[in-house]
Scaffold this active site. Structure first.
Site, mmCIF file in Angstrom:
data_model
loop_
_atom_site.group_PDB
_atom_site.id
_atom_site.type_symbol
_atom_site.label_atom_id
_atom_site.label_comp_id
_atom_site.label_asym_id
_atom_site.label_seq_id
_atom_site.Cartn_x
_atom_site.Cartn_y
_atom_site.Cartn_z
ATOM 1 C CG ASN A 47 -31.153 24.677 23.469
ATOM 2 O OD1 ASN A 47 -31.798 24.104 24.335
ATOM 3 N ND2 ASN A 47 -31.502 24.676 22.197
ATOM 4 C CG HIS A 82 -32.122 17.390 16.116
ATOM 5 N ND1 HIS A 82 -32.029 18.002 14.892
ATOM 6 C CD2 HIS A 82 -32.559 18.337 16.985
ATOM 7 C CE1 HIS A 82 -32.393 19.270 15.004
ATOM 8 N NE2 HIS A 82 -32.710 19.500 16.270
ATOM 9 C CD GLU A 92 -30.114 13.947 19.522
ATOM 10 O OE1 GLU A 92 -30.248 14.555 20.601
ATOM 11 O OE2 GLU A 92 -30.987 13.909 18.652
ATOM 12 C CB SER A 110 -32.533 17.852 21.982
ATOM 13 O OG SER A 110 -33.332 17.133 21.078
ATOM 14 C CG ASP A 120 -25.975 15.926 17.169
ATOM 15 O OD1 ASP A 120 -25.292 16.787 17.761
ATOM 16 O OD2 ASP A 120 -27.024 16.194 16.562
ATOM 17 C CG HIS A 129 -28.861 19.344 23.560
ATOM 18 N ND1 HIS A 129 -29.466 20.558 23.794
ATOM 19 C CD2 HIS A 129 -29.354 18.894 22.383
ATOM 20 C CE1 HIS A 129 -30.310 20.820 22.810
ATOM 21 N NE2 HIS A 129 -30.259 19.823 21.947
ATOM 22 C CE LYS A 150 -29.295 23.177 19.978
ATOM 23 N NZ LYS A 150 -29.456 22.026 19.101
HETATM 24 C C1 LIG Z 1 -30.127 21.881 17.836
HETATM 25 C C2 LIG Z 1 -29.679 20.569 17.359
HETATM 26 C C3 LIG Z 1 -29.132 20.413 16.095
HETATM 27 C C4 LIG Z 1 -29.161 21.510 15.078
HETATM 28 O O1 LIG Z 1 -28.209 22.463 15.324
HETATM 29 P P1 LIG Z 1 -28.409 23.938 14.795
HETATM 30 O O2 LIG Z 1 -27.067 24.529 14.823
HETATM 31 O O3 LIG Z 1 -29.386 24.586 15.722
HETATM 32 O O4 LIG Z 1 -28.960 23.808 13.400
HETATM 33 C C5 LIG Z 1 -28.605 19.196 15.767
HETATM 34 N N1 LIG Z 1 -28.645 18.142 16.616
HETATM 35 C C6 LIG Z 1 -29.223 18.251 17.825
HETATM 36 C C7 LIG Z 1 -29.248 17.070 18.719
HETATM 37 C C8 LIG Z 1 -29.758 19.461 18.231
HETATM 38 O O5 LIG Z 1 -30.341 19.560 19.415
#
Ligand SMILES: *Cc1c(COP(=O)(O)O)cnc(C)c1O
Length: 397
Positions: free
Chosen positions: A49, A135, A181, A185, A210, A213, A244
């Protein structure tokens, strides 16, 4: 050693293996990047990522080292216990400036941000409405909150609307939180954020978006999808991760000053957990600087070019994010294709249940700004050989 426990574990592991769902940790020999070394072999990496290639950027390392020398490594305790470090405060000011919100709060991970924030905002008697492909940390946060949970089919605005109407009729005084999101992801597709914002406003609900990505990848300066759609200031709770595209570690919630103050006082994953090491916070701040600079623009341009070229060569519609799903279906078939690619020198992970729905196992091809045109060409050629497009493939969109 307790015999019953050992028997239980062995039996469970055998069951997981039988269903082709067994996972193993694979040690890398050296840093992650476009090329990684594993079992003495060099592999082309399409699994990370680290979309902008910042994880090993010298400026991040320098920022981390300088902070290390200035303030040491470990934080010692929760920020409420030991006193917050200037590196965290500086990072949060930089995030708020980047996201154009009055304030932000950093967390030690995205998982912790979700697990702390959702239960702080909602509880028993409230309603959390989630996209089905959310997620795991968003799902777990919703469960932990004790709120009534409703799930809508992925990106289904009609179903979201009917859940919102239901929530308002059944619980007229409840807090209603929509969780989604912006870039999904495992599918790489985008949420209809403008429409979601309009809907949650109509029903007096809040939105937690969220952008894990999307940050660094989409929008001006990589500010994300909400900003690109011009609805950022109408989203109450904006989440993003720093590990990421930003190549560091940790996560943030951006929003109002009151939201930040409230989370400091209520988010249990913030209160009862040791703060992110200051050098990590400093690296994340440096990553934000790069992300907003002309260097960041150039990285996004090269990522976009890679995506256009990979989509074309794979015979798919143009990818809207850095993630291209190659849907296979069966869990063991997906594992098989992934294993054959590995033999040929390509690291393209198979993603399967429970990360994605049963029967929708896939290869998740993640592209970065650092892949070369040749890297993409050879992957596409190899994939065409191993998993020809005439084998039945579900499309998720
Ligand atoms: C990776 C991810 C997370 C978690 O984040 P980390 O910092 O890796 O714990 C949360 N939400 C989504 C959509 C993700 O892809």
């Amino acid at each position: 050693m307790d015999r019953a426990l050992e028997d239980f574990l062995a039996e469970k592991l055998e069951e997981i293996s039988r269903r082709s769902l067994r996972r193993h940790l694979q040690a890398l020999e050296g840093p992650q990047g476009i090329k990684v070394r594993r079992d003495g072999r060099e592999l082309l990496n399409f699994s990370s990522n680290d979309y902008l290639g910042l994880a090993n950027h010298p400026a991040l390392r320098d920022a981390a080292m300088a902070e290390w020398e200035r303030g040491g490594f470990g934080s010692g305790a929760s920020r409420l216990v030991c006193g917050t470090l200037s590196a965290h405060e500086e990072l949060e000011a930089a995030i708020a400036d980047f996201k154009r919100t009055p304030a932000s709060l950093s967390f030690s991970s995205g998982y912790a941000a979700a697990l702390g924030t959702i239960p702080a905002l909602c509880g028993a008697g409230d309603v959390v409405i989630l996209d089905k492909l959310s997620h795991a940390c968003l799902v777990d946060g919703a469960r932990l909150s004790g709120a009534t949970i409703r799930v809508f089919h992925h990106n289904d605005l009609g179903k979201l609307e009917s859940h919102l109407r239901w929530a308002r009729e059944k619980y007229p005084h409840a807090r209603v939180l929509v969780v989604a999101e912006s870039v999904y992801s495992m599918d790489g597709d985008l949420a209809p954020v403008s429409e979601m914002v309009a809907l949650k406003e109509r029903f007096g609900a809040w939105l937690l978006l969220d952008e894990a990505h999307a940050v660094g990848v989409l929008g001006e300066e990589g500010r994300g999808l909400a900003d690109r759609e011009g609805v950022s200031d109408r989203i109450e709770i904006q989440m993003g991760t720093l590990g990421k595209a930003l190549g560091a570690h940790g996560a943030y919630i951006a929003g109002s000053e009151a939201l930040r103050e409230f989370l400091i006082n209520s988010a249990r994953s913030f209160i009862f957990s040791t703060a992110q090491p200051a050098p990590v916070a400093a690296a994340a701040r440096e990553a934000l600087k790069i992300c907003r600079s002309s260097e960041g623009d150039a990285l996004r341009t090269s990522l976009r070019q890679n995506l256009a070229s990979a989509s074309k060569q794979l015979g798919l519609e143009e990818a809207s994010s850095a993630i291209i799903p190659w849907i296979i279906g069966g869990e063991s078939e997906a594992m098989d294709v992934s294993a054959k690619l590995l033999d040929a020198g390509y690291l393209v992970p198979a993603i399967r249940y429970p990360t994605v729905a049963k029967g929708s196992a896939r290869l998740r091809v993640a592209l970065t700004a650092k892949h070369s045109p040749e890297n993409i060409q050879t992957l596409a050629a190899e994939l065409a050989k191993i998993s020809p497009t005439d084998t039945p493939r579900l499309q998720t969109r």
